[in-house]
Design an enzyme around this catalytic site. Sequence first.
Site, PDB file in Angstrom:
ATOM      1  N   ASP A  28       1.445 -12.217   0.075  1.00 40.90           N
ATOM      2  CA  ASP A  28       0.067 -11.732   0.004  1.00 40.90           C
ATOM      3  C   ASP A  28      -0.820 -12.826  -0.572  1.00 40.90           C
ATOM      4  O   ASP A  28      -0.536 -13.344  -1.660  1.00 40.90           O
ATOM      5  CB  ASP A  28      -0.026 -10.507  -0.912  1.00 40.90           C
ATOM      6  CG  ASP A  28       0.562  -9.278  -0.248  1.00 40.90           C
ATOM      7  OD1 ASP A  28       0.828  -9.332   0.966  1.00 40.90           O
ATOM      8  OD2 ASP A  28       0.770  -8.271  -0.946  1.00 40.90           O
ATOM      9  N   ASP A  55       0.960   0.577  10.553  1.00 36.10           N
ATOM     10  CA  ASP A  55       1.364   1.307   9.347  1.00 36.10           C
ATOM     11  C   ASP A  55       1.551   2.767   9.739  1.00 36.10           C
ATOM     12  O   ASP A  55       0.612   3.391  10.239  1.00 36.10           O
ATOM     13  CB  ASP A  55       0.281   1.200   8.267  1.00 36.10           C
ATOM     14  CG  ASP A  55       0.102  -0.235   7.774  1.00 36.10           C
ATOM     15  OD1 ASP A  55       1.073  -1.020   7.868  1.00 36.10           O
ATOM     16  OD2 ASP A  55      -1.001  -0.579   7.311  1.00 36.10           O
TER      17      ASP A  55
END
Lengths: 212, 252
Positions: free
Chosen positions: B11, B130
């Site tokens: 990230d 997702d």
Amino acid sequence: MIGIIDYGMGNLFSVGKALERLNVPYLISDDPDTLKQADGLILPGVGSFYDAMALLREKGLLDLILDYAKSDRPLLGICLGMQLLFDASEENGFSEGLGLLKGKVKAIPPQGKGGESYKVPHMGWNKLRFQKRSVLLDGLEEDHVYFVHSYFVDEMEREDLAASAEYNVEIPAVVSKGNVYGMQFHPEKSSRLGMSLLKNFTGMVYEKESLR
Amino acid sequence: MITKRIIPCLDVKEGRVVKGIQFLELRDAGDPVELAKAYDEQGADELVFLDISASHEGRKTMVEVVREVASELAIPFTVGGGINSLEDMKRILRAGADKVSLNTAAVLTPALITEGANYFGKQCIVVAIDAKYDDSLGSWRVYTHGGRKPTEWEVIDWATEAVSRGAGEILLTSMDADGEKKGFNLPLTKAVSEAVTVPVIASGGAGNASDFQEAFEQGKADAALAASIFHYKETSVMEVKQYLKSKGVLVR
């Protein structure tokens, strides 16, 4: 100086960066007169065969490549760039290729003989099997390299095949005939073995240059 | 035969890797380039960088990060997060990324998938999904906006749609399994992997090496992604691969 042919397709940046890591001088160009001077040529490429041939023709690079192949200086096609070296492709119907090597580019069959399915694109790390001696493979051991492609070369001359990989069918991975070379995978993205393969190519370029 | 891929995910916020990463004694644990190189040395097959910058400045910084990583790294990498247009894709791919990953933007504007695939080739376009189990649906529902917004899409329908529009790969995250470290969501992974013709990356839930084996063997995944177990040194890419090899799973 190595010339990287810029015809608007493919990731020239990563090939260039790989040469930088090897401390090999290079230039990226779409100008036939500039590229003509290079000690070795790299034809990269990602995308469609038909579009690539059209762009090469449009930019006057087709004749450059054909003329260059007649000299004794090394020419390396990478990924789509390798496929372009062959006679023709079935991608989007039929397109004629450069015809420097005998063979036809076909879609990777998504189903095996036993009915098992294969994901296409053939994407990921696959093991090279060496098929013949080649300067490109000198001092190297069979290991994995990174492939991303949906088409493969079929009906090629056995004697031009230096290494292959298995993915439902035999995938020609390293090809060579005289001063014309090709790699179906991405050597610039294939970690150590990939860098060694590029090093062998550039090493050969400069050996030939010093002999001239 | 092709090997199963292990993919660490980093990230990145405003150009720095966030979530402390402890697996190596790095001079600077937040430097994406240093971390990328370290994972390469461990035998990672590919990397994913997820840009979680909140600002426009941060997004611009990401392009610089991509350029630097591409200079140093000889394995493929994907960049996702905040890619909303063909211009965004061009910027990231021209800076040296191998693939871009589209999530919310793909659901909002599915034509973007086709646009990207036509311009760069399918192999450059990853659609990230997702998904979370939904009782009323009797299946998994697709969420956008970092898992905050439910959509009308059922996961198989959306994955099939994305592939027909030109997605070259699906990055499938189970919101139910994510962060639990109890293993990948095998039924979800298997259902999507068998429904589409392109490679599927399983994501969410990796806790140990045997979870990866299950993702490949039962989940039929082509690749598996993990973040924290690698970052926090609970295992390493090398350890996972050694384990998989001992179990007869093909790895590099």
